[in-house]
Design a protein around this motif. Structure first.
Motif, PDB file in Angstrom:
ATOM      1  N   GLN A  52      30.413 -12.051  15.804  1.00 35.11           N
ATOM      2  CA  GLN A  52      32.181 -11.857  16.028  1.00 35.11           C
ATOM      3  C   GLN A  52      32.717 -11.914  14.523  1.00 35.11           C
ATOM      4  O   GLN A  52      32.096 -12.807  13.407  1.00 35.11           O
ATOM      5  CB  GLN A  52      32.751 -13.352  16.395  1.00 35.11           C
ATOM      6  CG  GLN A  52      33.752 -13.278  16.895  1.00 35.11           C
ATOM      7  CD  GLN A  52      34.459 -14.206  17.894  1.00 35.11           C
ATOM      8  OE1 GLN A  52      34.094 -15.053  18.509  1.00 35.11           O
ATOM      9  NE2 GLN A  52      35.968 -14.396  17.285  1.00 35.11           N
TER      10      GLN A  52
ATOM     11  N   GLU B 269      33.925 -16.399  23.978  1.00 31.30           N
ATOM     12  CA  GLU B 269      34.291 -16.075  24.755  1.00 31.30           C
ATOM     13  C   GLU B 269      34.454 -14.692  24.092  1.00 31.30           C
ATOM     14  O   GLU B 269      34.635 -14.555  22.984  1.00 31.30           O
ATOM     15  CB  GLU B 269      35.423 -15.820  25.405  1.00 31.30           C
ATOM     16  CG  GLU B 269      35.674 -15.402  26.285  1.00 31.30           C
ATOM     17  CD  GLU B 269      36.336 -15.042  27.444  1.00 31.30           C
ATOM     18  OE1 GLU B 269      36.926 -14.142  27.878  1.00 31.30           O
ATOM     19  OE2 GLU B 269      37.225 -16.728  27.256  1.00 31.30           O
TER      20      GLU B 269
ATOM     21  N   ASP C 186      34.210 -10.609  24.063  1.00 27.39           N
ATOM     22  CA  ASP C 186      34.665  -9.521  25.079  1.00 27.39           C
ATOM     23  C   ASP C 186      33.788  -8.045  24.817  1.00 27.39           C
ATOM     24  O   ASP C 186      33.725  -7.439  23.721  1.00 27.39           O
ATOM     25  CB  ASP C 186      36.021  -8.956  24.221  1.00 27.39           C
ATOM     26  CG  ASP C 186      36.437  -8.435  24.813  1.00 27.39           C
ATOM     27  OD1 ASP C 186      35.752  -7.490  26.032  1.00 27.39           O
ATOM     28  OD2 ASP C 186      37.860  -7.509  24.478  1.00 27.39           O
TER      29      ASP C 186
ATOM     30  N   ASN D 278      33.825  -4.908  25.030  1.00 27.11           N
ATOM     31  CA  ASN D 278      34.865  -3.760  24.509  1.00 27.11           C
ATOM     32  C   ASN D 278      35.272  -3.552  23.436  1.00 27.11           C
ATOM     33  O   ASN D 278      35.958  -3.117  23.609  1.00 27.11           O
ATOM     34  CB  ASN D 278      36.070  -3.653  26.523  1.00 27.11           C
ATOM     35  CG  ASN D 278      35.013  -4.233  27.268  1.00 27.11           C
ATOM     36  OD1 ASN D 278      33.861  -2.655  27.730  1.00 27.11           O
ATOM     37  ND2 ASN D 278      35.596  -3.950  28.520  1.00 27.11           N
ATOM     38  N   ASP D 279      35.465  -4.849  22.844  1.00 33.15           N
ATOM     39  CA  ASP D 279      35.873  -4.677  21.552  1.00 33.15           C
ATOM     40  C   ASP D 279      34.521  -4.968  20.722  1.00 33.15           C
ATOM     41  O   ASP D 279      34.594  -5.373  20.457  1.00 33.15           O
ATOM     42  CB  ASP D 279      36.524  -5.938  21.757  1.00 33.15           C
ATOM     43  CG  ASP D 279      37.522  -6.390  20.308  1.00 33.15           C
ATOM     44  OD1 ASP D 279      38.132  -5.761  19.450  1.00 33.15           O
ATOM     45  OD2 ASP D 279      38.019  -7.978  20.020  1.00 33.15           O
TER      46      ASP D 279
ATOM     47  N   PRO E 234      33.953 -15.196  31.963  1.00 35.67           N
ATOM     48  CA  PRO E 234      34.145 -15.498  30.624  1.00 35.67           C
ATOM     49  C   PRO E 234      32.448 -15.792  30.102  1.00 35.67           C
ATOM     50  O   PRO E 234      31.815 -16.177  30.498  1.00 35.67           O
ATOM     51  CB  PRO E 234      35.050 -16.083  30.023  1.00 35.67           C
ATOM     52  CG  PRO E 234      36.515 -15.975  31.060  1.00 35.67           C
ATOM     53  CD  PRO E 234      35.321 -15.678  32.666  1.00 35.67           C
TER      54      PRO E 234
END
Length: 585
Positions: free
Chosen positions: A245, A263, A265, A267-268, A293
């Motif tokens: 991250q 969490e 994502d 798609n990020d 999530p």
């Protein structure tokens, strides 16, 4: 470079980074499971907009304990012939962590009957590898890319019923070797993460087989971006699960033996990179339900280990210093379930390497959790709490876990500024032994060597030419009368670390003008030599001033000595008043 559900999509010099299947190798699993690892490290990281000068920062404390190999080596850049292979070695971390010629012709030479290390396997070599500095883990390369490491708890696959039937394979890579290969081959944090992740997925990953678990975390920074990278082995041993991250540019983060990415994502791709195994394994073993999530830590972490507050107190302590306005809670019931601390925070003020040094020297002074106060600290306020022995077999309990630890083998702070030339882009402030007793000395990415004293050091031989022993000697000596002696140590730390920061500025200006790596190396080595020489002078000064319980001053033609004894509160606590009564005549 981006990573998503596919193994890895690398768009930047793919052919120089990626590798192919390993060569045949045997006996690795037995070797791997017997390896001791560094324990209980603390790491920090900062984005470039969270710092005073626009650098990214990362730190690491190697809290390995009694026999960890804390030597620092420079490995030169090298061109390789066609069809060359890169051996992958086991990672014992205790002295000697490696013996042989594969990491520089003048490094790790066998002495005292040491046997040359045998590789677990190999991967194809690339055409050119970058110069780097390495200790237990890869530290920093010539481009300023660098790491901080902390072992983390993770899921124990052997306890998962749905994974017990799976055939076990023998993994090839530890986090130690992943960091070295990444520094040899990559220049950015994203490239490093993609490479380490792909190698671990393809060839398998193993971590410490200890009470800590087998997970690992790396703080990865390159001057532009900062990432937190988590990794663990998959249930077969032949692959890995990982996630990274991005730390917001204006934030800092701390990781201390427990995963902090929550969490994810999927798609990020700007903020997250992850393995192709991460989501399918969680779904296959019913750790996660699609549509909910995806909490990486809740799924793959085993939570806080050792005792309550072992991880969380250090996280709280770092944020207490860097962002006190948040007033984050010091106490909780379950760190993993409650997650009282965010992934990262915006510091109250822009931070510097000196601020990270302060965090690494913290024993919670001035708080209810201070290790410098109370009977356990002794009459002179030492934070050192020794462990093990027969006493702990009879008396069950725990000490508060500080950030600064007496058994730290070394710690370092990385500072990388993307606007600078490669030779001075990265600085590692390296401090052998315990943070509260060391002096952080700057070494820069364009250096051609590290001082000989930093290449030496083993716990079984007192070596006055070793930087590790220089600082270890003084820190242990300071426990004669810790608080007043520490003040003398802190005066020297302030003096030399200020000079070190000033020297870094001078070297940046000089290098931008002449690009002279030889001069850069000479100046930084001379500074380190001066620090070490003065530290041995400090040792003699401390002994003269505080020996035998006196405070001694040299008054020229004569000496004066004052018996200061013990503080009243301590005398009362240990029953001084109940000792033999006075004589009555």
């Amino acid at each position: 470079v981006e990573a998503s559900r596919t193994k890895v999509d690398v768009e930047v010099h793919f052919s120089e980074i990626m590798t192919h299947p390993i060569m045949a190798w045997q006996q690795a699993l037995l070797v791997i499971t017997l390896l001791p690892f560094a324990l209980c490290c603390t790491t920090l990281i900062a984005g470039r907009k969270a710092t005073v000068d626009g650098s990214t920062l990362a730190s690491h404390s190697n809290d390995g304990g009694a026999t960890t190999d804390g030597r620092l080596f420079f490995v030169e850049a090298k061109d390789w012939p066609e069809n060359a292979t890169r051996p992958v070695f086991p990672s014992p971390e205790s002295y000697p962590r490696y013996v042989g010629n594969a990491r520089g012709a003048n490094n790790y030479q066998p002495t005292d009957g040491q046997k040359v290390s045998q590789a677990l396997g190999s991967i194809p070599q690339v055409k050119h590898t970058y110069a780097l500095m390495e200790a237990t883990y890869g530290v920093m390369n010539e481009h300023g890319l660098g790491f901080g490491e902390t072992t983390c708890s993770c899921i124990d696959w052997s306890t998962v019923p749905s994974a017990r039937h799976l055939k076990r394979e023998t993994p090839l890579f530890s986090v130690d070797e992943l960091t070295r290969v990444a520094l040899e081959r990559t220049t950015t944090a994203r490239e490093a993460i993609a490479l380490m992740g792909s190698l671990a997925e393809e060839h398998g990953f193993y971590g410490p087989d200890s009470f800590e678990g087998t997970g690992e975390t790396l703080m990865v920074q390159d001057g532009n971006e900062s990432f937190v990278f988590h990794i663990l082995g998959d249930p077969t041993g032949g692959s890995a699960v990982w996630v990274a991250q991005r730390v917001p540019d204006d934030h800092v983060a701390v990781c201390a033996n427990m995963y902090i990415v929550r969490e994810v994502d999927p798609n990020d791709s700007f903020n997250f990179m992850y393995s192709k195994t991460m989501i399918p394994l969680a779904q296959e073993h019913k750790f996660w339900t699609p549509g909910t999530p995806f909490d990486f830590s809740a799924i793959y972490s085993d939570g806080e280990y050792a005792h309550l507050y072992y991880t969380g107190r250090r996280m709280w302590g770092a944020y207490h210093l860097l962002a006190p306005s948040l007033n984050l809670p010091a106490n909780y019931s379950n760190l993993l379930q409650e997650h009282p601390y965010p992934f990262s925070v915006k510091p109250d003020q822009l931070v510097t390497p000196a601020d990270f040094m302060t965090v690494h020297r913290y024993s919670y002074e001035g708080t209810p959790y201070s290790l410098r106060d109370g009977l356990a600290a002794g009459p002179f306020g030492t934070p050192d709490r020794y462990e093990g022995g027969m006493g702990e077999e009879e008396v069950k309990g725990n000490w508060e876990r500080p950030i600064s630890l007496f058994r730290t083998t070394y710690s370092h702070i990385l500072q990388t500024n993307a606007s600078l030339p490669a030779g001075v882009k990265g600085t590692v402030y390296f401090g052998p032994h315990a943070a509260h007793g060391t002096c952080y000395v700057p070494f820069m990415s364009g250096m051609l060597a590290v001082p000989e004293q930093y290449r030496r050091g083993r716990v079984g031989i007192l070596d006055r030419q070793s930087a590790f022993w220089t600082f270890r000697y003084v820190e242990n000596l300071a426990n004669l009368r810790f608080t007043p002696m520490l003040k003398k140590v802190q005066e020297r730390q302030s003096l030399w670390e200020t000079r070190g920061a000033q020297l870094r500025d001078q070297m940046i200006a000089a290098f931008q003008s002449d690009h002279n790596a030889t001069s850069l190396t000479s100046s930084l080595v001379d500074h380190a030599d001066s620090v070490l020489a003065d530290w041995w002078t400090l040792a003699d000064e401390l002994m003269v001033r505080f020996a035998d319980g006196f405070i001694v001053t040299n008054e020229g033609a004569k000496d004066a000595a004052t018996a200061t004894g013990y503080p009243a509160w301590w005398l009362k606590q240990v029953g001084y008043q109940s000792g033999p009564p006075p004589v009555h005549h």
